[in-house]
Write an enzyme that holds these catalytic residues in place. Structure first.
Site, PDB file in Angstrom:
ATOM      1  CB  CYS A 119      75.687  45.574   2.747  1.00 44.24           C
ATOM      2  SG  CYS A 119      75.804  46.172   4.429  1.00 44.24           S
ATOM      3  NE  ARG A 152      71.925  55.619  -4.609  1.00 50.43           N
ATOM      4  CZ  ARG A 152      71.084  56.375  -3.928  1.00 50.43           C
ATOM      5  NH1 ARG A 152      70.034  55.863  -3.366  1.00 50.43           N
ATOM      6  NH2 ARG A 152      71.288  57.673  -3.827  1.00 50.43           N
ATOM      7  NE  ARG A 160      66.906  65.362  -2.582  1.00 55.93           N
ATOM      8  CZ  ARG A 160      67.694  64.774  -3.475  1.00 55.93           C
ATOM      9  NH1 ARG A 160      67.175  64.054  -4.434  1.00 55.93           N
ATOM     10  NH2 ARG A 160      68.997  64.893  -3.399  1.00 55.93           N
ATOM     11  CG  ASP A 186      73.538  67.165 -10.773  1.00 64.00           C
ATOM     12  OD1 ASP A 186      73.321  65.958 -10.945  1.00 64.00           O
ATOM     13  OD2 ASP A 186      73.996  67.626  -9.705  1.00 64.00           O
ATOM     14  CE  LYS A 204      71.106  68.894  -4.282  1.00 62.97           C
ATOM     15  NZ  LYS A 204      71.810  67.676  -3.867  1.00 62.97           N
ATOM     16  CG  ASN A 205      75.344  69.101  -5.275  1.00 61.64           C
ATOM     17  OD1 ASN A 205      74.409  68.793  -4.537  1.00 61.64           O
ATOM     18  ND2 ASN A 205      75.433  68.694  -6.531  1.00 61.64           N
TER      19      ASN A 205
END
Ligand code: UD1
Length: 420
Positions: free
Chosen positions: A120, A125, A401, A308, A26-27
């Site tokens: 913003c 995040r 996902r 991960d 995925k990455n």
């Protein structure tokens, strides 16, 4: 047919046996899809994983006029008609990877406006490393309400020192710098295998990139890139998830399409916890028939232990013999599954937002648990595979996902898991 409200129902206690050809990463796939927009030629991405994040990115690109066709598991990207810079706000909000489109789209349009996740709030995040790096290359960035406006009309090559070796920022700048006249240097670059894969892909397209996989990447801008066919690397996190599954349930598994070197830290940890692992002719074989031993581990940037796989390791610690400590060094507050595992009988004490102490138990008990993020969700499935009785994992759209039909892969190895 996948549904947003699907659950996994797992009956625990089955050992896993068999062989798996690991899905592509995925990455690696996401930035490679983004980088395909740096040429107007067609690009074929082979064996693309059938996962929600890729589907969402495809959807987003189609809204920008990009033609994307499927040919079995390959996708063919034709961005010659790319015509719209209004990235879909709903999609850019749900998928952080949309930030990776910046590097390529800025080249196609010169200016771009993106929705920042949660407004913003660059501190909360953060995308500050991306923004600072673009600014270093002469891009003007203006905050407008919930959006950021980027203007690359005065962009030029330059030297960038990343505050942290951010994977996404490194990938974004590499893409952007490929077509910038002159020499760009990225210091403190991310060294992850997915960054290297993106650079290999771009080099095949005609880019001039040196030092990928080290902490200094140098890019010499070229005038144009051309179409290619490319197969992204196997997914080291999916491979790791499956290795942990066997470590937990017992059994024997052979993994193909994975580079053992990229999972070196996990392999070392699994061996220290009592698993048998053999690597031969590019195939990883893992078996386990013992109770796991306790261990202390910290996550870090590649080649350290990947964040991960942290939640998978947490599940192993919950069942290991003795006390284990786990420290999360990359993200803050990445222990989202702690409370779900406690519901299953785990004894986890959170010391602070980076550290937990785990007292291993002889068993976990099935119940209803809820996925709250992609990797944590997959880890709850692993806990269900080894728990007594039935486990229902809700909100498995998070797992979709990044995992290509996880239930089919696990069922093929003998697990009792159904999507309902
Ligand atoms: C990528 C991976 C993700 C993995 C992570 C770390 C993809 C699609 N996702 O995410 O699976 O967990 O690398 O290996 O490839 N940071 C900032 N400011 C920024 C950017 C990042 O402070 O502008 C911080 C983050 O909060 C985090 C650290 O840097 O603490 C690493 O993040 P980063 O490497 O950028 O992760 P992603 O690229 O988002």
């Amino acid at each position: 047919m996948k549904n947003k409200l699907d659950n996994y129902i797992i009956k625990g206690g089955k050992k896993l046996f068999g062989e798996v050809y690991v899905q592509t990463s995925k990455n690696a796939s996401l930035p490679i899809i983004s980088a395909s927009l740096l040429t107007t030629d067609k690009v074929r991405i082979k064996d693309c994983p059938d996962i929600l994040d890729v589907k969402n990115m495809i959807l987003m690109l189609q809204k920008l006029g990009v033609k994307i066709n499927n040919d079995d598991k390959d996708i063919i990207i034709d961005s010659s008609n790319l015509n719209n810079v209004n990235l879909d706000c709903k999609l850019t909000k749900t998928m952080r990877s949309s930030i990776f489109l910046l590097g390529s789209l800025l080249h196609r349009f010169g200016t771009i406006m993106i929705n920042t996740p949660g407004g913003c709030k660059i501190g909360a995040r953060p995308i500050d490393i991306h923004v600072d790096a673009f600014k270093k290359l002469g891009v003007k960035v203006v905050c407008m309400g919930d959006c950021l406006f980027f203007d690359a009309s005065k962009a030029r090559a330059g030297k960038i020192h990343l505050k942290l070796p951010s994977v996404g920022a490194t990938e974004n700048i590499v893409q952007f710098a490929c077509l910038l006249k002159g020499e760009t240097q990225i210091f403190n670059a991310a060294k992850e295998p997915e960054v290297v894969d993106l650079c290999n892909f771009l080099s095949l397209m005609g880019a001039k990139i040196f030092g990928a996989g080290t902490n200094k990447i140098t890019i010499y801008g070229v005038d144009r890139l051309h179409g290619v066919e490319y197969s992204p690397i196997g997914d080291r996190i999916v491979a790791g998830t499956l290795m942990v599954a066997v470590a937990l349930t017992g059994g024997k598994l052979a993994l193909k399409n994975v580079n053992a070197h990229q999972n070196e830290k996990l392999i070392d940890i699994l061996r220290r916890m009592g698993c048998q692992i053999n690597i031969k002719h590019g195939i990883i074989k893992i078996s386990n028939s013992n109770r796991l031993s306790s261990i202390d581990v910290s996550t870090g940037y590649y080649p350290d232990f990947p964040t991960d796989l942290q939640s998978m390791l947490l599940v192993m610690m919950c069942l290991a013999d003795g006390e284990s400590r786990l420290r999360e060094n990359v993200f803050e507050n990445r222990f989202l599954i702690k409370d779900e595992l406690i519901k299953m009988g785990a004894k986890i004490q959170q010391i602070d937002n980076r550290n937990v102490l785990v007292e291993g138990q002889p068993e976990l008990t099935g119940c209803t648990v809820r996925a709250k993020d992609l990797r944590g969700g997959a880890s709850l499935v692993l806990a269900g595979l080894v728990a007594q009785g039935e486990t229902r994992v809700a909100d498995i759209h998070y797992i979709d996902r990044g995992y290509d039909h996880l239930e089919n892969v696990l069922s093929s190895l003998g697990a009792d898991i159904k999507r309902k």
